[in-house]
Design an enzyme around this catalytic site. Structure first.
Site, PDB file in Angstrom:
ATOM      1  N   GLU B  50       4.390 -37.354  15.531  1.00 50.56           N
ATOM      2  CA  GLU B  50       4.260 -38.927  15.873  1.00 50.56           C
ATOM      3  C   GLU B  50       4.513 -39.126  17.284  1.00 50.56           C
ATOM      4  O   GLU B  50       4.018 -40.173  17.903  1.00 50.56           O
ATOM      5  CB  GLU B  50       5.198 -39.910  15.090  1.00 50.56           C
ATOM      6  CG  GLU B  50       4.999 -39.701  13.653  1.00 50.56           C
ATOM      7  CD  GLU B  50       5.674 -38.487  12.896  1.00 50.56           C
ATOM      8  OE1 GLU B  50       6.089 -37.599  13.380  1.00 50.56           O
ATOM      9  OE2 GLU B  50       5.498 -38.542  11.408  1.00 50.56           O
ATOM     10  N   PHE B 112      16.283 -42.572   0.898  1.00 51.80           N
ATOM     11  CA  PHE B 112      15.614 -41.443   1.413  1.00 51.80           C
ATOM     12  C   PHE B 112      14.600 -42.077   2.375  1.00 51.80           C
ATOM     13  O   PHE B 112      13.990 -43.093   2.320  1.00 51.80           O
ATOM     14  CB  PHE B 112      14.525 -41.068   0.370  1.00 51.80           C
ATOM     15  CG  PHE B 112      13.968 -39.754   0.682  1.00 51.80           C
ATOM     16  CD1 PHE B 112      14.473 -38.725   1.305  1.00 51.80           C
ATOM     17  CD2 PHE B 112      12.470 -39.994   0.845  1.00 51.80           C
ATOM     18  CE1 PHE B 112      13.757 -37.499   1.790  1.00 51.80           C
ATOM     19  CE2 PHE B 112      11.595 -38.803   1.025  1.00 51.80           C
ATOM     20  CZ  PHE B 112      12.242 -37.718   1.680  1.00 51.80           C
ATOM     21  N   GLN B 113      14.733 -41.358   3.556  1.00 49.79           N
ATOM     22  CA  GLN B 113      13.880 -41.384   4.703  1.00 49.79           C
ATOM     23  C   GLN B 113      13.917 -43.034   5.296  1.00 49.79           C
ATOM     24  O   GLN B 113      13.067 -43.900   5.589  1.00 49.79           O
ATOM     25  CB  GLN B 113      12.310 -41.388   4.453  1.00 49.79           C
ATOM     26  CG  GLN B 113      12.108 -39.696   4.393  1.00 49.79           C
ATOM     27  CD  GLN B 113      10.867 -39.487   4.510  1.00 49.79           C
ATOM     28  OE1 GLN B 113       9.789 -40.020   4.203  1.00 49.79           O
ATOM     29  NE2 GLN B 113      10.364 -38.327   4.996  1.00 49.79           N
ATOM     30  N   LYS B 162       7.928 -50.685   2.270  1.00 47.20           N
ATOM     31  CA  LYS B 162       6.817 -50.361   1.245  1.00 47.20           C
ATOM     32  C   LYS B 162       6.208 -51.390   0.470  1.00 47.20           C
ATOM     33  O   LYS B 162       5.137 -51.741   0.009  1.00 47.20           O
ATOM     34  CB  LYS B 162       7.036 -49.151   0.496  1.00 47.20           C
ATOM     35  CG  LYS B 162       6.106 -48.452   0.040  1.00 47.20           C
ATOM     36  CD  LYS B 162       6.420 -47.158  -0.496  1.00 47.20           C
ATOM     37  CE  LYS B 162       5.059 -46.398  -1.225  1.00 47.20           C
ATOM     38  NZ  LYS B 162       5.535 -45.108  -1.798  1.00 47.20           N
ATOM     39  N   MET B 484      10.400 -28.880  39.030  1.00 44.14           N
ATOM     40  CA  MET B 484      11.185 -29.833  39.670  1.00 44.14           C
ATOM     41  C   MET B 484      12.654 -29.562  39.551  1.00 44.14           C
ATOM     42  O   MET B 484      13.450 -29.775  40.346  1.00 44.14           O
ATOM     43  CB  MET B 484      10.582 -31.015  38.981  1.00 44.14           C
ATOM     44  CG  MET B 484      11.044 -32.226  39.627  1.00 44.14           C
ATOM     45  SD  MET B 484      10.737 -32.089  41.491  1.00 44.14           S
ATOM     46  CE  MET B 484       9.188 -33.315  41.578  1.00 44.14           C
TER      47      MET B 484
HETATM   48  C1  TPP Z   1      11.662 -34.812  27.851  1.00 50.22           C
HETATM   49  C2  TPP Z   1      11.704 -34.331  29.153  1.00 50.22           C
HETATM   50  N1  TPP Z   1      13.145 -33.577  29.538  1.00 50.22           N
HETATM   51  C3  TPP Z   1      13.637 -33.320  30.537  1.00 50.22           C
HETATM   52  C4  TPP Z   1      13.040 -33.789  31.468  1.00 50.22           C
HETATM   53  C5  TPP Z   1      13.668 -33.225  32.966  1.00 50.22           C
HETATM   54  N2  TPP Z   1      12.808 -32.498  33.855  1.00 50.22           N
HETATM   55  C6  TPP Z   1      11.893 -33.190  34.698  1.00 50.22           C
HETATM   56  S1  TPP Z   1      10.825 -32.345  35.516  1.00 50.22           S
HETATM   57  C7  TPP Z   1      11.145 -30.885  34.663  1.00 50.22           C
HETATM   58  C8  TPP Z   1      10.421 -29.716  34.871  1.00 50.22           C
HETATM   59  C9  TPP Z   1       9.079 -29.831  34.258  1.00 50.22           C
HETATM   60  O1  TPP Z   1       8.549 -28.427  34.022  1.00 50.22           O
HETATM   61  P1  TPP Z   1       6.882 -28.192  34.305  1.00 50.22           P
HETATM   62  O2  TPP Z   1       6.321 -29.162  33.043  1.00 50.22           O
HETATM   63  O3  TPP Z   1       6.709 -26.834  34.094  1.00 50.22           O
HETATM   64  O4  TPP Z   1       6.415 -28.682  35.727  1.00 50.22           O
HETATM   65  P2  TPP Z   1       6.749 -28.388  37.049  1.00 50.22           P
HETATM   66  O5  TPP Z   1       7.814 -28.950  37.648  1.00 50.22           O
HETATM   67  O6  TPP Z   1       7.202 -26.879  36.817  1.00 50.22           O
HETATM   68  O7  TPP Z   1       5.579 -28.368  37.844  1.00 50.22           O
HETATM   69  C10 TPP Z   1      12.343 -31.258  33.795  1.00 50.22           C
HETATM   70  C11 TPP Z   1      12.885 -30.549  32.937  1.00 50.22           C
HETATM   71  C12 TPP Z   1      11.957 -34.677  31.506  1.00 50.22           C
HETATM   72  N3  TPP Z   1      11.341 -35.193  32.698  1.00 50.22           N
HETATM   73  N4  TPP Z   1      11.423 -35.064  30.239  1.00 50.22           N
END
Ligand code: TPP
Ligand code: MG
Lengths: 159, 578
Positions: B50, B112-113, B162, B484
Site C-alpha cells: 500500500e 479483526f483488522q 464496509k 548520506m
Molecule cells: C524511510 C527512511 N528511513 C531512513 C531515512 C534516513 N536516510 C536518509 S538518506 C539515507 C541513506 C539512503 O541511502 P541510499 O538510498 O543508498 O542513498 P545514498 O545516500 O547512498 O545515495 C537514510 C537512511 C529516510 N530518509 N527515509
C-alpha cells in the site's frame, strides 16, 4: 502570557479532536478547555486558554484556522473581554471553604452531615486564588468548567 | 437508477475525472472492489504494497497537477498508507486515500483488522471523512476533491465502513453543482495594498533575490514567475521542491539553495537586501540558523497559506493569495509603477553572483574531466543521464546523496519534471512515484534515480511494473552504503560508520531485475557508462534497471555548516569551508 482563544467549529464527529490534537502536534499547551454546541447546534463554541508569546499565538491561531472544520477563531485577550470560570466542589464540611466559595457567587447544591457540594464562579484569576486558599484539607473533589468568555462591547463572534 | 455505496463511489470518482486508482484489496474493501470490477471509467492498478499505492498516486499528481487516488483496506492496509500520506502532506500534494473500514457496528470493539484510520492519520492529512450514511458518499467525494485541490493542496482520507458499501442497499446518486463550505474559503486574490507595498519595496532594492518554491509549481504559476523576472532581471533560486519552476537554463538562475544549494544561491540569499519568497516556506533545510538568516534583507512573502508566513522568518510584506493570481497582480503593478529599479546596482549584483559562481559554482562539465577516472563519480552519472535524455525526462528520486546530485546536476527547465519527496524525505518513494508518472505520460521518458538503500524499500513494485508494462528506467547509484548517513558520520562522528554499510550483503540487482521479468545492466567502469545508458534508453518498451557502481567516498557539497551557521557558511569540499 495567558491567552483565551474562542473557536467556532462545525459540530461534526472528530472536529474537537482535530483542534485539541493540533495543540500537541505544534508544541503548544492547553491550560483549560470548554466546548458546547451553540445556536442551531450545527456548530460549537470552544474556549481554549493557553500561554505563549505574540508570535506563538499568531501561529497557533493561523494553524487552528486551517483546520477545515474550524469556522472562526478569535483571541479574546487581544482586546477587552469578559471571562469567567465555573467550579463545583465537594468538601468535608468546612466553614473556611464555604466562606471562600460564598465570596465567589457560591451556591449550595447538597448538604449532609459530613459533606457539602457547592458551586461558584468568577474570573479565572479569582478562581485560581480561591483554589489555592482552599488547599487540600477537607477537599474531596473539584471540577472546573475551564474559562469561557466573550468580547466586550459590540464585537461578536458568530457565523 | 439507484446505486450501492460502492457504485456511488465509482460514479463520484468518475465525475471527478479520475483515470487511475492505485490500490490493494482486502476484506473491508471487497464491496468496493466488486464495484471496480464492473466499471470502465478508470483503471485500477494493483500495487504490491500500500505504500507503493500512495506514492504512485502521489507521483501521478505531481506530474499531472491532478489529484491522485489510492484505495486500501482497513487495518494493515490503512497503516501501510500512512507513510505515503505523510509524504504527500509535507509536500502539499492533493492525494485522496480511500480506506475500507470494519462495519460500523464493530467500530471500537477491536474487531479483526480494525484501526482508527481517522485518528492515526489526523496530524498528516488536510482533512478526513468517515462515511456515516451511504447516501453521503457522492457529497463526501466531491468535498474531498475540493479540499485536496484548492488553497494549499494536501491529502484527504475517506474512511468507509464496509456496511456503507453493502450491495443490497441502494441510493440515488446526486452531485452538487458547486461545493461551498462555510468553514473553508481559501483566499485567491491578494490584497491590493500589499501588492503596492511589495512592488515599491522590490523596485527600490539593489540586491533582490527571487526565492521560489514548490508552491509555484503546485499553483501552476511558473509562467508568471518567468514573466515577473523578465521585468525584474533578478537572480532566481529554487528550492528542492521548486526545481523546474524557473528554467534552469535561464541566465538568471542560480540553482538550488539551502543545505546542498549552490554557493552563489546561498551567498545571494545571505547578502540580499530584498528576498522575494514565492510559494516557499523557509524550511530549516533552507535558512540554516534562523536568527542568522539574511541579516540585511527585507522579506516579501507570497503564499496561499497564511500559516506559512512569518512562521520561521518574519515577513515584512506578507501577501496571502494563490501564487498565480498574486504574481499576476504584482506584474501588473510593476508595469504600472513609476519607480525604476536601479539598473546599475542590479548589474553589479548580477556580476557579483557570476563571480561567486566562478569561484565555487558546481562543475557541470565534470563528465568531461572525469572521463579517464577509474571510479565513476555519482555526479557524472547524473550529467550523463541529463545528456542521454536531453534534459527532457521526468525524473523521480529517492532520498540521500543521489537525490541531491540530481537536484544539483540535472537541469530542470520545466515544472513537474522533478519528482521527489522533499519535505518528509521518504526513502522508497522513487519507484512507485515513477509508476504513477509513467501511467500519466506513457510516451515520455520516466527515470527513477535511486540508491541501493532506497530502492530496496519499495523494490516489490518491480512486479507491478511488469503487470502493467511500465518501461521505466531505474538508475541505481550504487555506493554500497546509506551514503548520506555515512557522509554525516564522516563529517560529525569521526568516520564511525554505524549501521550505514552492507557491501557484502547487497543483492545482485541485475539478477533481481531479471527475476521480476525486466532487464538488468551493471556498470562498474566510467568507460561503460555512456554506452550503457544509450543502450538502456534505446529499449523503449522495457523496464531497465541500471546498477551503477560509483565512488563510495563521494560527499555532497556544498553543505551548510551547522549548527550555528548562516547561509554563507558552507563546506565546499571535504577540507574547505567558504
Ligand atoms: C524511510 C527512511 N528511513 C531512513 C531515512 C534516513 N536516510 C536518509 S538518506 C539515507 C541513506 C539512503 O541511502 P541510499 O538510498 O543508498 O542513498 P545514498 O545516500 O547512498 O545515495 C537514510 C537512511 C529516510 N530518509 N527515509
Ligand atoms: Mg547508497
Amino acid at each position: 502570557m495567558k491567552r483565551i482563544l474562542s473557536i467556532l467549529i462545525e459540530n461534526k464527529p472528530g472536529a474537537l479532536a482535530r483542534v485539541v490534537g493540533l495543540f500537541h502536534q505544534r508544541g503548544y499547551n492547553i491550560e483549560t478547555l470548554n466546548v458546547g454546541p451553540v445556536f442551531d447546534g450545527s456548530y460549537s463554541r470552544m474556549t481554549v486558554t493557553t500561554r505563549g508569546t505574540e508570535n506563538d499565538v499568531e501561529q497557533i491561531t493561523k494553524q487552528i484556522n486551517k483546520i477545515i472544520d474550524v469556522i472562526k477563531v478569535s483571541d479574546l485577550t487581544e482586546g477587552d473581554h469578559h471571562e469567567y470560570e465555573f467550579i463545583m466542589i465537594k468538601f468535608k464540611r468546612s466553614e473556611k471553604i464555604q466562606k471562600i466559595l460564598k465570596s465567589l457567587n457560591g451556591k449550595i447544591h447538597e448538604k449532609n452531615n459530613d459533606a457539602m457540594v457547592m458551586s461558584a464562579w468568577g474570573s479565572s484569576s479569582d478562581i485560581e486564588v480561591a483554589i489555592k486558599s482552599i488547599g487540600k484539607v477537607n477537599l474531596l473533589e473539584i471540577a472546573r468548567s475551564g474559562s469561557i468568555g466573550l468580547h466586550e462591547g459590540e464585537k461578536v463572534l458568530k457565523i | 437508477m439507484k446505486l450501492s455505496g460502492g457504485d456511488l463511489l465509482m460514479r463520484a470518482l468518475k465525475d471527478e475525472g479520475v483515470k487511475f486508482i492505485f490500490g490493494y484489496p482486502g476484506g473491508a474493501a471487497l464491496h468496493i472492489y466488486d464495484s471496480i470490477f464492473k466499471q470502465k471509467a478508470f483503471e485500477h492498478i494493483l500495487v504490491r504494497h500500500e505504500q507503493g499505492a500512495t506514492h504512485a498516486a502521489d507521483g501521478y499528481s505531481r506530474a499531472t497537477g491532478k489529484p491522485g487516488v489510492a484505495l486500501v483496506t482497513s487495518g494493515p492496509g490503512a497503516t501501510n498508507a500512512i507513510t505515503g500520506l505523510a509524504t504527500a502532506y509535507m509536500d502539499s500534494i492533493p492525494l485522496i486515500v480511500i480506506s475500507g473500514q470494519v462495519q460500523s457496528h464493530l467500530i471500537g470493539t477491536d474487531s479483526f483488522q480494525e484501526t482508527d484510520m481517522i485518528g492515526i492519520s489526523r496530524p498528516i492529512v488536510k482533512h478526513s471523512f468517515i462515511v456515516q450514511n451511504t447516501q453521503d458518499i457522492p457529497r463526501i467525494v466531491q468535498e474531498a476533491f475540493h479540499i485536496a485541490t484548492t488553497g494549499r493542496p494536501g491529502p484527504v482520507v475517506i474512511d468507509i465502513p464496509k456496511d456503507k458499501t453493502d450491495p443490497s442497499n441502494l441510493y440515488e446518486y446526486k452531485r452538487a453543482k458547486e461545493i461551498s463550505l462555510r468553514s473553508y474559503q481559501p483566499r485567491i486574490f491578494p490584497h491590493p495594498g500589499q501588492i503596492k507595498k511589495a512592488c515599491k519595496k522590490i523596485l527600490s532594492s539593489e540586491r533582490p533575490v527571487i526565492y521560489a518554491g514548490g508552491g509555484v509549481i503546485l499553483g501552476n504559476a511558473h509562467k508568471e514567475l518567468v514573466s515577473l523576472n523578465k521585468l525584474l532581471k533578478a537572480p532566481v533560486t529554487n528550492t528542492l521542491m521548486g526545481l523546474g519552476a524557473y528554467p534552469a537554463k535561464d541566465k538568471y538562475f542560480m540553482g538550488m539553495l539551502g543545505m546542498h544549494g549552490t554557493y552563489q544561491a546561498n551567498m545571494a540569499m545571505h547578502n540580499a537586501d530584498v528576498i522575494i519568497a514565492i510559494g516557499a516556506r523557509f524550511d530549516d533545510r533552507i535558512t540554516n540558523t534562523p536568527s542568522m538568516f539574511a541579516p540585511n534583507a527585507k522579506i516579501v512573502h507570497v503564499d496561499v497559506d497564511p500559516a506559512s508566513i512569518s512562521k520561521i522568518i518574519n515577513a515584512d510584506i506578507p501577501i496571502v493569495g494563490q501564487v498565480k493570481e498574486s504574481l499576476a497582480a504584482l506584474i501588473k503593478e510593476i508595469k504600472r509603477s513609476k519607480i525604476k529599479i536601479d539598473s546599475e546596482a542590479l548589474d553589479n549584483w548580477n556580476l557579483q553572483i557570476s563571480k561567486w559562481r566562478e569561484k565555487h559554482g558546481l562543475d557541470h562539465d565534470l563528465y568531461l574531466s572525469k572521463i579517464k577516472s577509474a571510479m565513476i563519480a555519482p555526479q557524472v552519472v547524473v550529467q550523463e543521464l541529463y545528456h542521454a535524455t536531453q534534459g527532457n525526462a521526468f525524473v523521480t528520486s529517492d532520498v540521500g546523496q543521489h537525490q541531491m546530485f540530481v537536484a544539483q546536476y540535472y537541469h530542470f527547465n520545466k515544472p513537474r519534471r522533478w519528482i521527489n519527496s522533499g519535505g518528509l524525505g521518504t526513502m522508497g518513494f522513487g519507484l512507485p512515484a515513477a509508476m504513477g508518472v509513467k501511467l500519466a505520460f506513457p510516451k515520455h521518458e520516466v527515470v527513477c534515480v535511486t540508491g541501493e538503500g532506497s530502492i530496496q524499500m519499495c523494490i516489490q513494485e518491480l512486479s507491478t511494473c511488469l503487470q502493467y508494462n511500465l518501461p521505466i528506467k531505474i538508475i541505481n547509484i550504487n555506493n554500497e552504503a546509506l551514503g548520506m548517513v555515512r557522509q554525516w558520520q564522516d563529517m560529525n562522528y569521526g568516520g564511525r560508520h554505524s549501521a550505514s554499510t552492507y557491501s557484502d550483503s547487497l543483492p545482485d540487482f541485475v539478477k533481481l531485475a531479471e527475476s521480476y521479468g525486466h532487464i538488468g545492466m551493471k556498470v562498474t567502469k566510467q568507460s561503460q557508462l555512456k554506452k550503457t545508458l544509450e543502450k538502456a534508453f534505446s529499449m523503449k518498451d522495457r523496464l531497465v534497471f541500471i546498477d551503477v557502481y560509483v565512488d563510495p567516498n563521494e560527499h555532497v557539497y556544498p553543505m551548510l555548516v551547522a549548527p550555528n551557521g548562516s547561509m554563507k557558511d558552507m563546506w565546499i569540499t571535504k577540507n574547505t569551508k567558504a
